[in-house]
Design a protein around this motif. Structure first.
Motif, PDB file in Angstrom:
ATOM      1  N   SER A  66     -23.248  39.762  66.509  1.00 39.99           N
ATOM      2  CA  SER A  66     -23.466  38.469  65.273  1.00 39.99           C
ATOM      3  C   SER A  66     -23.315  39.891  64.045  1.00 39.99           C
ATOM      4  O   SER A  66     -23.473  39.530  62.962  1.00 39.99           O
ATOM      5  N   ASP A  94     -21.373  42.609  63.469  1.00 40.55           N
ATOM      6  CA  ASP A  94     -19.675  42.204  63.091  1.00 40.55           C
ATOM      7  C   ASP A  94     -20.215  41.860  61.199  1.00 40.55           C
ATOM      8  O   ASP A  94     -19.404  41.318  60.288  1.00 40.55           O
ATOM      9  N   LEU A 140     -21.773  36.305  61.172  1.00 41.30           N
ATOM     10  CA  LEU A 140     -21.130  34.795  61.400  1.00 41.30           C
ATOM     11  C   LEU A 140     -22.099  34.231  61.119  1.00 41.30           C
ATOM     12  O   LEU A 140     -23.284  34.549  61.801  1.00 41.30           O
ATOM     13  N   CYS A 171     -15.395  31.183  63.561  1.00 45.08           N
ATOM     14  CA  CYS A 171     -15.291  32.539  63.405  1.00 45.08           C
ATOM     15  C   CYS A 171     -15.423  32.992  64.715  1.00 45.08           C
ATOM     16  O   CYS A 171     -15.609  34.456  64.781  1.00 45.08           O
ATOM     17  N   GLN A 172     -15.051  32.559  65.776  1.00 43.15           N
ATOM     18  CA  GLN A 172     -15.388  32.697  67.554  1.00 43.15           C
ATOM     19  C   GLN A 172     -13.445  33.798  66.785  1.00 43.15           C
ATOM     20  O   GLN A 172     -14.627  34.751  68.308  1.00 43.15           O
ATOM     21  N   PRO A 180     -13.015  37.317  62.820  1.00 37.85           N
ATOM     22  CA  PRO A 180     -13.359  37.643  62.389  1.00 37.85           C
ATOM     23  C   PRO A 180     -14.084  37.869  60.990  1.00 37.85           C
ATOM     24  O   PRO A 180     -15.439  37.914  59.871  1.00 37.85           O
ATOM     25  N   GLY A 199     -13.696  34.572  59.166  1.00 34.07           N
ATOM     26  CA  GLY A 199     -13.691  33.454  58.691  1.00 34.07           C
ATOM     27  C   GLY A 199     -14.352  33.021  58.676  1.00 34.07           C
ATOM     28  O   GLY A 199     -15.359  33.307  58.123  1.00 34.07           O
ATOM     29  N   LYS A 200     -14.601  31.623  57.802  1.00 34.50           N
ATOM     30  CA  LYS A 200     -15.231  31.545  56.950  1.00 34.50           C
ATOM     31  C   LYS A 200     -17.275  31.653  57.386  1.00 34.50           C
ATOM     32  O   LYS A 200     -17.120  30.368  58.308  1.00 34.50           O
ATOM     33  N   GLN A 201     -17.927  32.099  56.460  1.00 32.92           N
ATOM     34  CA  GLN A 201     -18.786  32.095  57.108  1.00 32.92           C
ATOM     35  C   GLN A 201     -20.271  32.533  56.288  1.00 32.92           C
ATOM     36  O   GLN A 201     -19.994  32.519  54.925  1.00 32.92           O
ATOM     37  N   TYR A 240     -20.650  30.385  51.212  1.00 32.68           N
ATOM     38  CA  TYR A 240     -19.499  30.931  52.660  1.00 32.68           C
ATOM     39  C   TYR A 240     -18.515  31.422  52.040  1.00 32.68           C
ATOM     40  O   TYR A 240     -18.570  30.859  50.405  1.00 32.68           O
ATOM     41  N   GLY A 297     -14.432  32.646  52.993  1.00 35.97           N
ATOM     42  CA  GLY A 297     -13.974  33.598  54.493  1.00 35.97           C
ATOM     43  C   GLY A 297     -12.398  32.598  54.659  1.00 35.97           C
ATOM     44  O   GLY A 297     -12.055  31.276  53.340  1.00 35.97           O
ATOM     45  N   ASP A 334     -10.092  28.924  56.442  1.00 38.29           N
ATOM     46  CA  ASP A 334      -9.975  28.608  58.008  1.00 38.29           C
ATOM     47  C   ASP A 334      -8.257  28.226  58.716  1.00 38.29           C
ATOM     48  O   ASP A 334      -8.016  28.188  57.291  1.00 38.29           O
TER      49      ASP A 334
END
Ligand SMILES: CC(C)(COP(=O)(O)OP(=O)(O)OC[C@H]1O[C@@H](n2cnc3c(N)ncnc32)[C@H](O)[C@@H]1OP(=O)(O)O)[C@@H](O)C(=O)NCCC(=O)NCCS
Length: 175
Positions: free
Chosen positions: A4, A7, A18, A60-61, A64, A66-68, A81, A83, A85
């Motif tokens: 994580s 990334d 992440l 997020c899995q 890369p 994704g909302k984070q 956050y 990113g 969805d």
């Protein structure tokens, strides 16, 4: 260093990485907070907030960008956050860009800074059109969206509410 951490994306003032289990309590607190959830239909219950956090981890899995969590480097705090969805709209599954910050961190350019950094990551890994869905009265969000290069598509009903829809094509154009 964990996967994580590898990334993670950093900017001058922020770190986007992440979500991890240690973020759960912070996000549950935020998703249940009225100020944080402004321009969302309602605050979540604690159970819904835990599910929403699980969903964030799951997205997020696979994506890369994704909302984070957005971490403020100066304080070390998760302040919101940014990113994408998934969202189903008009018979199609879209990647919807979004951002949300704690009130004390708004108006500092953080949403634009975080999104620009994550969009750079998105452009390396994804080709397609991103969607943004914004309440017409949410001028701050529309300003961010415009600064990111999104353009107005149309106004439409989303979940029974009138919303302004914006799109941003990224990646290689289809040949
Ligand atoms: C929307 C949000 C993420 C923007 O974050 P931010 O870090 O403050 O955004 P930025 O500072 O990068 O940019 C905001 C822009 O809108 C402007 N702005 C801020 N509040 C405004 C308002 N009430 N009316 C008009 N413009 C406004 C700012 O001046 C800035 O524009 P500028 O760079 O041209 O000066 C933040 O306000 C927030 O978390 N709001 C609540 C949650 C939310 O609405 N999320 C989006 C749902 S679609």
């Amino acid at each position: 260093m964990t996967g994580s951490d590898l990334d993670a994306v950093t900017t001058a003032r922020l770190l986007m990485r992440l979500p991890r289990e240690a973020d759960r309590d912070r996000f549950v607190e935020l998703f249940c907070n009225e100020d944080f959830m402004v321009f969302y239909p309602r605050v979540l219950t604690a159970g819904e907030a835990r599910d929403r956090f699980d969903h964030m981890v799951a997205v997020c899995q696979g994506i890369p960008f994704g909302k984070q969590p957005v971490v403020e480097l100066s304080s070390g705090l998760v302040v919101g956050y940014a990113g994408v969805d998934y969202i189903d709209f008009e018979g199609k599954t879209w990647l919807e860009w979004g951002y949300r910050l704690v009130p004390e961190c708004r108006g500092l350019g953080y949403a634009t800074e975080a999104s620009q950094a994550l969009l750079a990551k998105a452009r390396q890994t994804y080709t397609g059109t991103l969607l943004a869905i914004i309440a017409p009265q949410n001028l701050a969000s529309q300003n961010v969206c415009n600064k990111l290069g999104f353009t107005c598509w149309k106004q439409a009903s989303v979940g029974g509410d009138i919303r302004n829809l914006y799109t941003l094509p990224i990646g290689e154009p289809a040949t």
